[in-house]
Design a protein around this motif. Structure first.
Motif, PDB file in Angstrom:
ATOM      1  N   PHE A  10      81.330 -32.692 -32.346  1.00 36.54           N
ATOM      2  CA  PHE A  10      81.628 -33.015 -31.131  1.00 36.54           C
ATOM      3  C   PHE A  10      81.264 -31.926 -30.122  1.00 36.54           C
ATOM      4  O   PHE A  10      80.734 -32.077 -28.959  1.00 36.54           O
ATOM      5  CB  PHE A  10      83.124 -33.150 -31.000  1.00 36.54           C
ATOM      6  CG  PHE A  10      83.557 -34.368 -31.994  1.00 36.54           C
ATOM      7  CD1 PHE A  10      83.032 -35.550 -31.553  1.00 36.54           C
ATOM      8  CD2 PHE A  10      84.752 -34.238 -32.700  1.00 36.54           C
ATOM      9  CE1 PHE A  10      83.761 -36.796 -32.207  1.00 36.54           C
ATOM     10  CE2 PHE A  10      85.097 -35.122 -33.485  1.00 36.54           C
ATOM     11  CZ  PHE A  10      84.721 -36.603 -33.447  1.00 36.54           C
ATOM     12  N   ILE A  11      81.296 -30.624 -30.605  1.00 39.55           N
ATOM     13  CA  ILE A  11      80.913 -29.647 -29.714  1.00 39.55           C
ATOM     14  C   ILE A  11      79.431 -29.661 -29.485  1.00 39.55           C
ATOM     15  O   ILE A  11      79.280 -29.423 -28.202  1.00 39.55           O
ATOM     16  CB  ILE A  11      81.393 -28.193 -30.329  1.00 39.55           C
ATOM     17  CG1 ILE A  11      82.946 -27.970 -30.543  1.00 39.55           C
ATOM     18  CG2 ILE A  11      80.942 -27.133 -29.603  1.00 39.55           C
ATOM     19  CD1 ILE A  11      83.377 -26.788 -31.303  1.00 39.55           C
ATOM     20  N   ALA A  12      78.660 -29.505 -30.452  1.00 36.17           N
ATOM     21  CA  ALA A  12      77.208 -29.721 -30.341  1.00 36.17           C
ATOM     22  C   ALA A  12      76.645 -30.977 -29.255  1.00 36.17           C
ATOM     23  O   ALA A  12      75.788 -30.871 -28.773  1.00 36.17           O
ATOM     24  CB  ALA A  12      76.411 -29.646 -31.571  1.00 36.17           C
ATOM     25  N   TYR A  13      77.332 -31.959 -29.780  1.00 35.80           N
ATOM     26  CA  TYR A  13      77.004 -33.183 -29.050  1.00 35.80           C
ATOM     27  C   TYR A  13      77.054 -33.234 -27.619  1.00 35.80           C
ATOM     28  O   TYR A  13      76.216 -33.740 -26.769  1.00 35.80           O
ATOM     29  CB  TYR A  13      77.982 -34.366 -29.602  1.00 35.80           C
ATOM     30  CG  TYR A  13      77.561 -36.055 -28.971  1.00 35.80           C
ATOM     31  CD1 TYR A  13      76.733 -36.499 -29.406  1.00 35.80           C
ATOM     32  CD2 TYR A  13      78.489 -36.184 -27.971  1.00 35.80           C
ATOM     33  CE1 TYR A  13      76.446 -37.834 -28.828  1.00 35.80           C
ATOM     34  CE2 TYR A  13      78.178 -37.546 -27.396  1.00 35.80           C
ATOM     35  CZ  TYR A  13      77.228 -38.224 -27.798  1.00 35.80           C
ATOM     36  OH  TYR A  13      76.896 -39.539 -27.272  1.00 35.80           O
ATOM     37  N   PHE A  52      87.914 -25.577 -28.220  1.00 40.44           N
ATOM     38  CA  PHE A  52      86.540 -24.957 -28.372  1.00 40.44           C
ATOM     39  C   PHE A  52      85.658 -25.339 -27.245  1.00 40.44           C
ATOM     40  O   PHE A  52      84.847 -24.592 -26.863  1.00 40.44           O
ATOM     41  CB  PHE A  52      85.923 -24.879 -29.840  1.00 40.44           C
ATOM     42  CG  PHE A  52      86.740 -24.005 -30.734  1.00 40.44           C
ATOM     43  CD1 PHE A  52      86.175 -22.661 -30.580  1.00 40.44           C
ATOM     44  CD2 PHE A  52      87.415 -24.598 -31.692  1.00 40.44           C
ATOM     45  CE1 PHE A  52      86.551 -21.789 -31.636  1.00 40.44           C
ATOM     46  CE2 PHE A  52      87.999 -23.589 -32.378  1.00 40.44           C
ATOM     47  CZ  PHE A  52      87.508 -22.278 -32.355  1.00 40.44           C
ATOM     48  N   ILE A  53      85.483 -26.842 -26.952  1.00 42.35           N
ATOM     49  CA  ILE A  53      84.519 -26.909 -25.839  1.00 42.35           C
ATOM     50  C   ILE A  53      85.029 -26.395 -24.633  1.00 42.35           C
ATOM     51  O   ILE A  53      84.118 -25.787 -23.628  1.00 42.35           O
ATOM     52  CB  ILE A  53      84.624 -28.665 -25.745  1.00 42.35           C
ATOM     53  CG1 ILE A  53      83.994 -29.280 -26.807  1.00 42.35           C
ATOM     54  CG2 ILE A  53      84.004 -28.939 -24.494  1.00 42.35           C
ATOM     55  CD1 ILE A  53      84.375 -30.821 -27.221  1.00 42.35           C
ATOM     56  N   LEU A  54      86.214 -26.290 -24.179  1.00 44.33           N
ATOM     57  CA  LEU A  54      86.638 -25.872 -22.857  1.00 44.33           C
ATOM     58  C   LEU A  54      86.216 -24.265 -23.022  1.00 44.33           C
ATOM     59  O   LEU A  54      85.796 -23.771 -22.061  1.00 44.33           O
ATOM     60  CB  LEU A  54      88.062 -25.928 -22.439  1.00 44.33           C
ATOM     61  CG  LEU A  54      88.675 -25.709 -21.366  1.00 44.33           C
ATOM     62  CD1 LEU A  54      87.548 -26.508 -20.079  1.00 44.33           C
ATOM     63  CD2 LEU A  54      89.915 -25.800 -20.829  1.00 44.33           C
ATOM     64  N   TYR A  55      86.633 -23.628 -24.059  1.00 46.03           N
ATOM     65  CA  TYR A  55      86.407 -22.066 -24.328  1.00 46.03           C
ATOM     66  C   TYR A  55      84.925 -21.790 -24.323  1.00 46.03           C
ATOM     67  O   TYR A  55      84.423 -20.901 -23.570  1.00 46.03           O
ATOM     68  CB  TYR A  55      86.867 -21.665 -25.593  1.00 46.03           C
ATOM     69  CG  TYR A  55      86.772 -20.218 -26.008  1.00 46.03           C
ATOM     70  CD1 TYR A  55      87.239 -19.233 -25.377  1.00 46.03           C
ATOM     71  CD2 TYR A  55      85.781 -20.184 -26.826  1.00 46.03           C
ATOM     72  CE1 TYR A  55      87.069 -17.827 -25.836  1.00 46.03           C
ATOM     73  CE2 TYR A  55      85.378 -18.474 -27.432  1.00 46.03           C
ATOM     74  CZ  TYR A  55      86.034 -17.798 -26.445  1.00 46.03           C
ATOM     75  OH  TYR A  55      85.827 -16.372 -27.088  1.00 46.03           O
TER      76      TYR A  55
END
Length: 142
Positions: A10-13, A52-55
């Protein structure tokens, strides 16, 4: 056949600067096309992904995009293509035991809950870039 989607996908996407962005986009597209059968993720992966996405990006819009990807969003014409599994007390206890057992692999507690959910729900494959899962579950990353 079935697949569980891990946080890193999800993060990489949503993060074009992530080294795994291209394979993540390809993997998500394949999952949306039902190439791996039923798709799943968990409430703990959802939590970890949002954090993690927000961070990592500082962009709430990217977190919203992943929320829409996981839960679907009719208003934005984003179909729901995966099921969200919730960790209960039994899985929490099993996850703790897995966390202790694999401490040397440095898996997160969320990773350990993923392993236990995959076992309990008979989910065959894991979409993940995290090599810590190797030797424990079947991992697909491209």
């Amino acid at each position: 056949m079935s697949i569980f989607i891990d946080t890193g996908v999800f993060i990489a996407y949503v993060n074009k600067r992530d080294e795994h962005h291209t394979p993540a986009a390809r993997l998500v597209e394949d999952i949306m096309k039902n190439k791996y059968g039923a798709a799943f993720t968990s409430d703990m992966v959802f939590d970890e992904s949002m954090t993690f996405i927000l961070y990592k990006t500082g962009d709430i819009g990217k977190a919203i995009s992943v929320r829409d990807l996981i839960l679907g969003n009719e208003e934005k014409d984003v179909p729901r293509f995966m099921a969200l599994i919730f960790v209960d007390g039994d899985i929490l206890e099993k996850s703790w035991n897995t966390f202790v057992k694999y401490a040397g692999k440095r898996l997160s507690f969320t990773d350990c809950s993923t392993i236990e959910l995959m076992k309990t729900k008979d989910i065959e494959h894991l979409a993940s870039f995290d090599g810590g899962f190797d030797g424990i579950v079947a991992r697909h990353w491209q």
